[in-house]
Design an enzyme around this catalytic site. Structure first.
Site, PDB file in Angstrom:
ATOM      1  N   VAL A   1      -5.658  -1.561  -2.036  1.00 39.97           N
ATOM      2  CA  VAL A   1      -6.693  -1.836  -3.165  1.00 39.97           C
ATOM      3  C   VAL A   1      -6.897  -0.809  -4.243  1.00 39.97           C
ATOM      4  O   VAL A   1      -7.483  -1.225  -5.057  1.00 39.97           O
ATOM      5  CB  VAL A   1      -7.911  -2.629  -2.706  1.00 39.97           C
ATOM      6  CG1 VAL A   1      -7.586  -3.692  -1.520  1.00 39.97           C
ATOM      7  CG2 VAL A   1      -8.734  -1.409  -1.810  1.00 39.97           C
ATOM      8  N   ASP A   2      -6.179   0.457  -3.845  1.00 42.32           N
ATOM      9  CA  ASP A   2      -6.515   1.374  -4.844  1.00 42.32           C
ATOM     10  C   ASP A   2      -5.337   1.119  -6.269  1.00 42.32           C
ATOM     11  O   ASP A   2      -4.446   0.404  -6.152  1.00 42.32           O
ATOM     12  CB  ASP A   2      -6.142   2.743  -4.380  1.00 42.32           C
ATOM     13  CG  ASP A   2      -4.713   3.054  -4.162  1.00 42.32           C
ATOM     14  OD1 ASP A   2      -3.492   2.786  -4.782  1.00 42.32           O
ATOM     15  OD2 ASP A   2      -4.538   3.263  -2.575  1.00 42.32           O
TER      16      ASP A   2
ATOM     17  N   HIS B   1      -3.938  -7.753  -0.909  1.00 43.93           N
ATOM     18  CA  HIS B   1      -5.353  -7.450  -0.331  1.00 43.93           C
ATOM     19  C   HIS B   1      -6.702  -7.319  -1.369  1.00 43.93           C
ATOM     20  O   HIS B   1      -7.411  -7.006  -1.082  1.00 43.93           O
ATOM     21  CB  HIS B   1      -5.450  -6.459   0.688  1.00 43.93           C
ATOM     22  CG  HIS B   1      -4.549  -6.873   1.993  1.00 43.93           C
ATOM     23  ND1 HIS B   1      -4.256  -5.987   2.965  1.00 43.93           N
ATOM     24  CD2 HIS B   1      -4.066  -7.971   2.384  1.00 43.93           C
ATOM     25  CE1 HIS B   1      -3.811  -6.574   3.983  1.00 43.93           C
ATOM     26  NE2 HIS B   1      -3.607  -7.755   3.658  1.00 43.93           N
TER      27      HIS B   1
ATOM     28  N   THR C   1       2.486   1.786   6.535  1.00 43.86           N
ATOM     29  CA  THR C   1       1.654   1.012   7.191  1.00 43.86           C
ATOM     30  C   THR C   1       1.701   0.839   8.750  1.00 43.86           C
ATOM     31  O   THR C   1       2.969   0.873   9.173  1.00 43.86           O
ATOM     32  CB  THR C   1       1.975  -0.396   6.601  1.00 43.86           C
ATOM     33  OG1 THR C   1       1.064  -1.526   7.273  1.00 43.86           O
ATOM     34  CG2 THR C   1       3.425  -1.114   6.525  1.00 43.86           C
ATOM     35  N   SER C   2       0.739   0.629   9.292  1.00 42.39           N
ATOM     36  CA  SER C   2       0.683   0.587  10.865  1.00 42.39           C
ATOM     37  C   SER C   2       1.201  -0.691  11.577  1.00 42.39           C
ATOM     38  O   SER C   2       1.460  -0.550  12.748  1.00 42.39           O
ATOM     39  CB  SER C   2      -0.611   0.864  11.611  1.00 42.39           C
ATOM     40  OG  SER C   2      -1.518  -0.166  11.023  1.00 42.39           O
TER      41      SER C   2
ATOM     42  N   ALA D   1       6.022  10.117   3.315  1.00 46.73           N
ATOM     43  CA  ALA D   1       6.372   9.391   2.265  1.00 46.73           C
ATOM     44  C   ALA D   1       6.779  10.152   0.839  1.00 46.73           C
ATOM     45  O   ALA D   1       7.697   9.990   0.360  1.00 46.73           O
ATOM     46  CB  ALA D   1       5.308   8.103   1.705  1.00 46.73           C
TER      47      ALA D   1
ATOM     48  N   CYS E   1     -17.688 -13.485  -8.480  1.00 48.18           N
ATOM     49  CA  CYS E   1     -18.772 -14.291  -8.123  1.00 48.18           C
ATOM     50  C   CYS E   1     -18.654 -15.058  -6.926  1.00 48.18           C
ATOM     51  O   CYS E   1     -17.288 -15.677  -7.025  1.00 48.18           O
ATOM     52  CB  CYS E   1     -19.354 -15.069  -9.416  1.00 48.18           C
ATOM     53  SG  CYS E   1     -20.464 -16.367  -8.772  1.00 48.18           S
TER      54      CYS E   1
HETATM   55  C1  BJW Z   1       1.884   7.835   6.209  1.00 52.94           C
HETATM   56  C2  BJW Z   1       1.441   8.830   5.959  1.00 52.94           C
HETATM   57  C3  BJW Z   1       2.351   9.669   4.927  1.00 52.94           C
HETATM   58  C4  BJW Z   1      -0.047   8.306   7.419  1.00 52.94           C
HETATM   59  N1  BJW Z   1       3.361   8.695   4.486  1.00 52.94           N
HETATM   60  N2  BJW Z   1       2.851   7.119   5.801  1.00 52.94           N
HETATM   61  C5  BJW Z   1      -3.721 -12.011  16.084  1.00 52.94           C
HETATM   62  C6  BJW Z   1      -2.457 -11.915  15.669  1.00 52.94           C
HETATM   63  C7  BJW Z   1      -2.207 -12.055  14.369  1.00 52.94           C
HETATM   64  C8  BJW Z   1      -2.969 -12.191  13.380  1.00 52.94           C
HETATM   65  C9  BJW Z   1      -4.185 -12.124  13.740  1.00 52.94           C
HETATM   66  C10 BJW Z   1      -4.717 -11.909  14.996  1.00 52.94           C
HETATM   67  N3  BJW Z   1      -5.964 -11.876  15.004  1.00 52.94           N
HETATM   68  C11 BJW Z   1      -6.442 -11.969  13.587  1.00 52.94           C
HETATM   69  C12 BJW Z   1      -5.467 -12.143  13.041  1.00 52.94           C
HETATM   70  C13 BJW Z   1      -5.615 -12.196  11.507  1.00 52.94           C
HETATM   71  C14 BJW Z   1      -5.968 -10.955  10.770  1.00 52.94           C
HETATM   72  C15 BJW Z   1      -5.336  -9.736  11.500  1.00 52.94           C
HETATM   73  O1  BJW Z   1      -4.023  -9.327  11.278  1.00 52.94           O
HETATM   74  N4  BJW Z   1      -6.015  -9.014  12.558  1.00 52.94           N
HETATM   75  C16 BJW Z   1      -5.295  -7.803  13.136  1.00 52.94           C
HETATM   76  C17 BJW Z   1      -6.441  -6.883  13.376  1.00 52.94           C
HETATM   77  C18 BJW Z   1      -4.851  -8.287  14.415  1.00 52.94           C
HETATM   78  N5  BJW Z   1      -5.551 -11.026   9.508  1.00 52.94           N
HETATM   79  C19 BJW Z   1      -6.334 -11.459   8.756  1.00 52.94           C
HETATM   80  O2  BJW Z   1      -7.448 -12.019   8.838  1.00 52.94           O
HETATM   81  C20 BJW Z   1      -5.635 -11.628   7.349  1.00 52.94           C
HETATM   82  N6  BJW Z   1      -5.686 -13.242   6.753  1.00 52.94           N
HETATM   83  C21 BJW Z   1      -5.104 -13.967   7.485  1.00 52.94           C
HETATM   84  O3  BJW Z   1      -4.338 -13.958   8.353  1.00 52.94           O
HETATM   85  O4  BJW Z   1      -5.170 -15.476   7.172  1.00 52.94           O
HETATM   86  C22 BJW Z   1      -4.514 -16.349   7.390  1.00 52.94           C
HETATM   87  C23 BJW Z   1      -2.874 -16.470   7.093  1.00 52.94           C
HETATM   88  C24 BJW Z   1      -2.307 -17.332   7.890  1.00 52.94           C
HETATM   89  C25 BJW Z   1      -1.038 -17.523   7.807  1.00 52.94           C
HETATM   90  C26 BJW Z   1      -0.546 -16.826   6.582  1.00 52.94           C
HETATM   91  C27 BJW Z   1      -1.112 -16.173   5.794  1.00 52.94           C
HETATM   92  C28 BJW Z   1      -2.590 -15.999   6.180  1.00 52.94           C
HETATM   93  C29 BJW Z   1      -6.260 -10.728   6.324  1.00 52.94           C
HETATM   94  C30 BJW Z   1      -6.085  -9.649   6.277  1.00 52.94           C
HETATM   95  C31 BJW Z   1      -7.148  -8.593   5.396  1.00 52.94           C
HETATM   96  C32 BJW Z   1      -6.859  -7.071   5.711  1.00 52.94           C
HETATM   97  N7  BJW Z   1      -7.934  -6.364   4.915  1.00 52.94           N
HETATM   98  C33 BJW Z   1      -7.986  -4.973   5.036  1.00 52.94           C
HETATM   99  C34 BJW Z   1      -9.297  -4.444   4.292  1.00 52.94           C
HETATM  100  C35 BJW Z   1      -9.332  -4.913   2.922  1.00 52.94           C
HETATM  101  C36 BJW Z   1      -8.560  -3.932   1.988  1.00 52.94           C
HETATM  102  C37 BJW Z   1      -9.428  -2.656   1.719  1.00 52.94           C
HETATM  103  O5  BJW Z   1     -10.921  -2.737   2.024  1.00 52.94           O
HETATM  104  O6  BJW Z   1      -8.574  -1.573   1.575  1.00 52.94           O
HETATM  105  O7  BJW Z   1      -6.935  -4.461   4.439  1.00 52.94           O
HETATM  106  S1  BJW Z   1      -8.025  -4.320   6.645  1.00 52.94           S
HETATM  107  C38 BJW Z   1      -7.045  -2.734   6.189  1.00 52.94           C
HETATM  108  O8  BJW Z   1      -5.780  -3.081   7.193  1.00 52.94           O
HETATM  109  C39 BJW Z   1      -6.653  -2.927   4.991  1.00 52.94           C
HETATM  110  C40 BJW Z   1      -5.103  -2.686   4.673  1.00 52.94           C
HETATM  111  O9  BJW Z   1      -4.401  -3.162   3.746  1.00 52.94           O
HETATM  112  C41 BJW Z   1      -4.712  -3.283   6.123  1.00 52.94           C
HETATM  113  C42 BJW Z   1      -3.377  -2.667   6.597  1.00 52.94           C
HETATM  114  O10 BJW Z   1      -3.792  -1.368   6.965  1.00 52.94           O
HETATM  115  P1  BJW Z   1      -2.454  -0.390   6.788  1.00 52.94           P
HETATM  116  O11 BJW Z   1      -2.138   0.091   5.352  1.00 52.94           O
HETATM  117  O12 BJW Z   1      -1.284  -0.480   7.643  1.00 52.94           O
HETATM  118  O13 BJW Z   1      -3.225   1.357   6.975  1.00 52.94           O
HETATM  119  P2  BJW Z   1      -3.326   1.973   8.607  1.00 52.94           P
HETATM  120  O14 BJW Z   1      -4.383   2.791   8.332  1.00 52.94           O
HETATM  121  O15 BJW Z   1      -3.475   0.911   9.728  1.00 52.94           O
HETATM  122  O16 BJW Z   1      -1.979   2.669   8.753  1.00 52.94           O
HETATM  123  C43 BJW Z   1      -1.478   3.836   8.104  1.00 52.94           C
HETATM  124  C44 BJW Z   1      -0.243   4.179   8.409  1.00 52.94           C
HETATM  125  O17 BJW Z   1       0.397   5.234   7.396  1.00 52.94           O
HETATM  126  C45 BJW Z   1       0.072   4.617   9.614  1.00 52.94           C
HETATM  127  O18 BJW Z   1       1.101   3.899  10.334  1.00 52.94           O
HETATM  128  C46 BJW Z   1       0.431   6.115   9.330  1.00 52.94           C
HETATM  129  O19 BJW Z   1       1.410   6.532  10.323  1.00 52.94           O
HETATM  130  C47 BJW Z   1       1.113   6.131   8.064  1.00 52.94           C
HETATM  131  N8  BJW Z   1       0.842   7.486   7.348  1.00 52.94           N
HETATM  132  N9  BJW Z   1       0.297   9.236   6.286  1.00 52.94           N
HETATM  133  C48 BJW Z   1       3.598   7.450   5.055  1.00 52.94           C
HETATM  134  N10 BJW Z   1       1.904  10.913   4.380  1.00 52.94           N
HETATM  135 ZN    ZN Z   2     -21.162 -17.302 -10.803  1.00 53.78          ZN
END
Ligand code: BJW
Ligand code: ZN
Length: 235
Positions: A98-99, A114, A183-184, A226, A122
């Site tokens: 989101v940055d 995201h 991404t993880s 990266a 609102c």
């Molecule tokens: C480096 C590095 C370097 C370090 N160079 N790399 C069971 C099964 C399947 C799905 C679900 C389930 N139970 C629930 C769900 C759904 C749920 C979900 O996935 N939950 C899981 C926890 C299981 N998903 C949702 O609810 C999503 N919506 C949804 O599914 O709607 C229904 C739908 C159905 C069908 C089609 C479409 C939709 C919504 C997900 C919303 C995520 N929101 C967040 C927060 C908001 C944004 C914010 O505030 O910033 O988004 S959560 C957070 O996680 C954020 C991120 O975008 C997201 C992913 O995280 P990311 O980017 O992978 O970060 P990290 O920290 O996990 O990993 C960092 C990586 O970097 C690591 O691997 C390091 O190794 C690496 N790294 N240094 C390169 N130098």
């Molecule tokens: Zn309004």
């Protein structure tokens, strides 16, 4: 990574690409915010129970992002976009972040699945608008100027639909290469894009310092930060 004029590149980035700009990732060390896991502050339930806590979290994230600068990995993706847009137009960048570091590095064909840190909406009118303010005073949380309802961050929380999935699937269908960076592989539907790509037999490459949870689905994994891998990946 050699790209021919027939290739179409789809890039998916996560928090890891901004880690070397000083922005915290969500999981692993340093993944907690003020003792809270992301699941506790990035949900509609958290917003219902404690909007002040949620606004404090996102205000701090705004401060951190404003202080950060794009790194060599963001610039490398902007550069490959510029090259491919001149040659063929075959480029699409989808970020979970989101940055705004991709924009500030010069990326244009970019989708924030995201949401965006610097937009709010609102809860009733739902139209997103630019907002760079810090809403940290619990007694003075922002209200809509039109209907008076609460204003929330324009962010996709757990249980909510990521933005414009149709465009994402459409672009993935056209791609010949999927490059995933930092991404993880633990949050869906983003983590499932590699499975869709594999089902279509397209080349799938992961870049990051450790294997993601969905590592089995990638055809190639390049281990490394990266900023060290991306600048020379396309030469
Ligand atoms: C480096 C590095 C370097 C370090 N160079 N790399 C069971 C099964 C399947 C799905 C679900 C389930 N139970 C629930 C769900 C759904 C749920 C979900 O996935 N939950 C899981 C926890 C299981 N998903 C949702 O609810 C999503 N919506 C949804 O599914 O709607 C229904 C739908 C159905 C069908 C089609 C479409 C939709 C919504 C997900 C919303 C995520 N929101 C967040 C927060 C908001 C944004 C914010 O505030 O910033 O988004 S959560 C957070 O996680 C954020 C991120 O975008 C997201 C992913 O995280 P990311 O980017 O992978 O970060 P990290 O920290 O996990 O990993 C960092 C990586 O970097 C690591 O691997 C390091 O190794 C690496 N790294 N240094 C390169 N130098
Ligand atoms: Zn309004």
């Amino acid at each position: 990574m050699l790209l021919t004029p027939h290739d179409r590149l789809f890039v998916l980035t996560g928090a890891g690409i901004s880690a070397e700009s000083g922005l915290a990732t969500f999981r692993g060390s340093g993944g907690l915010w003020d003792g809270h896991r992301v699941e506790e502050v990035a949900t509609p339930e958290a917003w219902e129970i404690n909007p002040a806590l949620v606004w404090r979290f996102y205000s701090q994230r705004r401060r951190d992002a404003l202080d950060a600068r794009p790194n060599a990995a963001h610039f490398a993706l902007a550069q490959i976009e510029q090259r491919l847009m001149q040659e063929s137009g075959n480029f699409y960048l989808c970020t979970q972040n989101v940055d705004d570091l991709h924009e500030r590095a010069g990326s244009h064909r970019l989708h924030h699945m995201h949401g965006s840190l610097f937009e709010s909406r609102c809860v009733r009118c739902e139209q997103p608008f630019p907002d760079r303010a810090f809403h940290e005073d619990a007694d003075c949380l922002p209200r809509c100027g039109i209907c008076g309802s609460h204003v929330r961050p324009h962010i996709v929380w757990f249980g909510e639909m990521p933005l414009d999935m149709d465009a994402i699937y459409r672009e993935l269908n056209l791609a010949t290469v999927l490059l995933v960076v930092g991404t993880s592989g633990s949050v869906y539907p983003a983590a499932g894009l590699v499975h869709l790509a594999r089902a279509r037999n397209i080349r799938t490459v992961y870049v990051g310092p450790e294997e993601p949870q969905n590592a089995d689905a990638f055809s190639e994994i390049v281990l490394g930060p990266a900023t060290q891998v991306l600048p020379s990946l396309f030469s």
